[in-house]
Design an enzyme around this catalytic site. Structure first.
Site, PDB file in Angstrom:
ATOM      1  N   GLU A  24       0.835  -1.213   0.000  1.00 52.87           N
ATOM      2  CA  GLU A  24       0.000   0.000   0.000  1.00 52.87           C
ATOM      3  C   GLU A  24       0.864   1.255   0.000  1.00 52.87           C
ATOM      4  O   GLU A  24       1.822   1.362   0.776  1.00 52.87           O
ATOM      5  CB  GLU A  24      -0.912  -0.041   1.237  1.00 52.87           C
ATOM      6  CG  GLU A  24      -2.334   0.295   0.958  1.00 52.87           C
ATOM      7  CD  GLU A  24      -3.031  -0.666  -0.009  1.00 52.87           C
ATOM      8  OE1 GLU A  24      -3.068  -0.353  -1.219  1.00 52.87           O
ATOM      9  OE2 GLU A  24      -3.548  -1.701   0.438  1.00 52.87           O
ATOM     10  N   HIS A  25       0.530   2.174  -0.871  1.00 49.74           N
ATOM     11  CA  HIS A  25       1.266   3.441  -1.057  1.00 49.74           C
ATOM     12  C   HIS A  25       2.706   3.171  -1.485  1.00 49.74           C
ATOM     13  O   HIS A  25       3.614   3.921  -1.140  1.00 49.74           O
ATOM     14  CB  HIS A  25       1.206   4.322   0.198  1.00 49.74           C
ATOM     15  CG  HIS A  25      -0.143   4.954   0.378  1.00 49.74           C
ATOM     16  ND1 HIS A  25      -0.426   6.238  -0.018  1.00 49.74           N
ATOM     17  CD2 HIS A  25      -1.310   4.435   0.840  1.00 49.74           C
ATOM     18  CE1 HIS A  25      -1.716   6.491   0.238  1.00 49.74           C
ATOM     19  NE2 HIS A  25      -2.265   5.409   0.751  1.00 49.74           N
ATOM     20  N   GLY A 114     -12.887   2.235  -1.625  1.00 52.90           N
ATOM     21  CA  GLY A 114     -11.501   1.806  -1.804  1.00 52.90           C
ATOM     22  C   GLY A 114     -11.353   0.564  -2.654  1.00 52.90           C
ATOM     23  O   GLY A 114     -10.355  -0.143  -2.568  1.00 52.90           O
ATOM     24  N   SER A 118     -13.432   3.972  -9.687  1.00 56.16           N
ATOM     25  CA  SER A 118     -13.052   4.949 -10.716  1.00 56.16           C
ATOM     26  C   SER A 118     -12.097   4.326 -11.745  1.00 56.16           C
ATOM     27  O   SER A 118     -12.235   4.589 -12.944  1.00 56.16           O
ATOM     28  CB  SER A 118     -12.477   6.222 -10.113  1.00 56.16           C
ATOM     29  OG  SER A 118     -11.636   5.947  -9.053  1.00 56.16           O
ATOM     30  N   GLU A 150      -6.574  10.177 -14.268  1.00 51.03           N
ATOM     31  CA  GLU A 150      -6.627  10.608 -12.858  1.00 51.03           C
ATOM     32  C   GLU A 150      -5.672  11.770 -12.611  1.00 51.03           C
ATOM     33  O   GLU A 150      -6.047  12.777 -12.020  1.00 51.03           O
ATOM     34  CB  GLU A 150      -6.207   9.451 -11.927  1.00 51.03           C
ATOM     35  CG  GLU A 150      -7.143   8.278 -11.918  1.00 51.03           C
ATOM     36  CD  GLU A 150      -8.283   8.424 -10.906  1.00 51.03           C
ATOM     37  OE1 GLU A 150      -8.327   9.419 -10.168  1.00 51.03           O
ATOM     38  OE2 GLU A 150      -9.129   7.514 -10.883  1.00 51.03           O
ATOM     39  N   ASP A 162      -4.298   0.581  -9.553  1.00 55.43           N
ATOM     40  CA  ASP A 162      -5.717   0.266  -9.739  1.00 55.43           C
ATOM     41  C   ASP A 162      -6.061   0.059 -11.212  1.00 55.43           C
ATOM     42  O   ASP A 162      -6.776  -0.884 -11.581  1.00 55.43           O
ATOM     43  CB  ASP A 162      -6.581   1.378  -9.140  1.00 55.43           C
ATOM     44  CG  ASP A 162      -6.262   1.614  -7.666  1.00 55.43           C
ATOM     45  OD1 ASP A 162      -5.558   0.785  -7.083  1.00 55.43           O
ATOM     46  OD2 ASP A 162      -6.718   2.630  -7.118  1.00 55.43           O
TER      47      ASP A 162
HETATM   48  C1  GAF Z   1      -5.222   4.365  -4.263  1.00 53.93           C
HETATM   49  C2  GAF Z   1      -4.409   4.824  -5.462  1.00 53.93           C
HETATM   50  F1  GAF Z   1      -5.242   5.044  -6.537  1.00 53.93           F
HETATM   51  C3  GAF Z   1      -3.350   3.791  -5.827  1.00 53.93           C
HETATM   52  O1  GAF Z   1      -2.570   4.281  -6.887  1.00 53.93           O
HETATM   53  C4  GAF Z   1      -2.494   3.435  -4.616  1.00 53.93           C
HETATM   54  O2  GAF Z   1      -1.572   4.461  -4.337  1.00 53.93           O
HETATM   55  C5  GAF Z   1      -3.359   3.118  -3.413  1.00 53.93           C
HETATM   56  O3  GAF Z   1      -4.336   4.116  -3.177  1.00 53.93           O
HETATM   57  C6  GAF Z   1      -2.552   2.936  -2.163  1.00 53.93           C
HETATM   58  O4  GAF Z   1      -1.771   1.790  -2.266  1.00 53.93           O
HETATM   59  O5  GAF Z   1      -5.961   3.226  -4.570  1.00 53.93           O
END
Ligand code: GAF
Length: 375
Positions: A24-25, A114, A118, A150, A162
């Protein structure tokens, strides 16, 4: 629906939402992610028009919007139509001449939870619009174009995860993506493992300030490491040793964000190796560590998501649980032994509602294929 509204036989496309198992991130830091495409999706029906108009009907909002194909908006206006129109704008910028069309949209990816509604909308629109002009792109390129929707049109500074998984997911598999070069490998999800997605019902948005702030804080830490030893344009290139050496020069929050990102990359690669070996206990353990890091160091969770994970850990059948996606709300992902999944979902829902007064939506999902044409 499309036929009745627009009196034209459409071509129909589908693109899935996603759940991220771990990583994540890390995507915008050119690191690793391991998402799965899920059996919630957005459908698009498209047919050409001869009046030069772009008419988009969104079934979920019961709303129709009309644009002039020769005078496209340059930027989003914080409306659902930003996503399809952003796709048209980016494809036009790539040199495609997009004629008028009618587009009907419908989806069951829960919004603001989440699960990348989109991204699914962007990817399905891109496939539909490209089909009008007999064009196509390989999945990874399509994902990049949709990420640009985006970043450049909608104004959300997200990474590639995503859009990539929506375009390239594979049934019954998780996808380990290297966000630097977009190479990936697929790891099968064992048939006796269920994906239980638990919606805290706390709204999540990546357009909000928290996502941006966390990104900026982690990038500030990266800049400090890069000043010292060079060759660290992204946190992907940094190590825990770098943090130990120069962490004291960082703002405390930046240090913690970087600690999460650097360690998350290590966990994500390790989890993909464990999944490839079928070592589900190790995958679950890493997911648990990832949640703690996301919550404590990245401060990307919220009280409800922490509670949902804590409750999941008390229940029989759990392999691993963590908050998934951009953070500050949304859903947790629980890997659960298939034969216990139904009881797990019911009990988790009851316990969460008893503690919070909020009735969560809990779905037993499976890994689906990526975006494609249906008819
Ligand atoms: C959101 C963002 F769209 C992804 O690109 C990613 O950074 C995620 O948060 C966190 O892992 O879904």
């Amino acid at each position: 629906m499309h036929l009745a509204r627009f009196h034209a036989e459409p071509a129909i496309f589908v693109a899935p939402g996603r759940v991220n198992l771990i990583g994540e991130h890390t995507d915008y830091a050119e690191g690793f992610v391991m998402p799965v495409a899920i059996n919630f999706a957005t459908l698009a029906a498209i047919s050409p028009r001869s009046d030069g108009k772009i008419v988009i009907w969104a079934e979920n909002y019961s709303e129709e919007k009309t644009f002039d194909a020769a005078a496209l908006p340059a930027k989003g206006s914080k409306h659902w139509s930003d996503y399809p129109m952003g796709v048209v704008a980016i494809l036009t910028g790539e040199g495609h001449k997009i004629p008028g069309f009618s587009l009907s949209l419908w989806g069951d990816v829960p919004l603001g939870s989440g699960l990348s509604s989109s991204a699914a909308l962007e990817v399905v629109t891109a496939l539909a619009v490209l089909s009008l002009i007999d064009a196509s792109y390989p999945g990874p390129v399509l994902a990049r174009l949709c990420q640009r929707v985006e970043n450049e049109f909608v104004g959300a500074n997200c990474g590639i995860m995503d859009q990539f998984i929506s375009a390239n997911g594979k049934e019954n598999h998780a996808l380990l993506l290297d966000c630097r070069d977009l190479s990936f490998r697929l790891a099968p999800i064992p048939a006796n493992v269920a994906l239980v997605i638990a919606n805290t019902m706390v709204k999540h948005s990546i357009a909000g300030g928290d996502y941006k702030t966390r990104r900026a804080e982690s990038e500030a830490a990266c800049a400090i490491i890069n000043d010292h030893r060079g060759g660290v344009p992204f946190l992907r290139d940094a190590t825990l040793e770098d943090l130990a050496k120069w962490g004291h020069e960082m703002e405390p929050k930046s240090y913690l964000r970087a600690k999460h990102v650097i360690s998350e990359d290590l966990r994500t690669v390790a989890a993909s190796e464990a999944l490839l070996k079928g070592d589900m206990a190790e995958v679950g353990r890493l997911m648990g560590e990832a949640h703690t890091s996301y919550s404590k160091d990245f401060e990307g969770s919220c009280a409800e998501a922490d509670l949902m994970v804590e409750l999941a850990n008390e229940l029989p059948g759990l392999i691993g649980a963590r908050l998934t996606g951009g953070g500050f709300g949304g859903c947790t992902i629980n890997l659960v032994e298939q034969d216990k999944a139904k009881a797990f979902a019911e009990e988790l829902g009851k316990r969460y509602e008893a503690k919070t007064g909020i009735k969560p939506e809990i779905h037993i999902c499976h890994a689906s294929g990526g975006a494609h044409r249906l008819s």
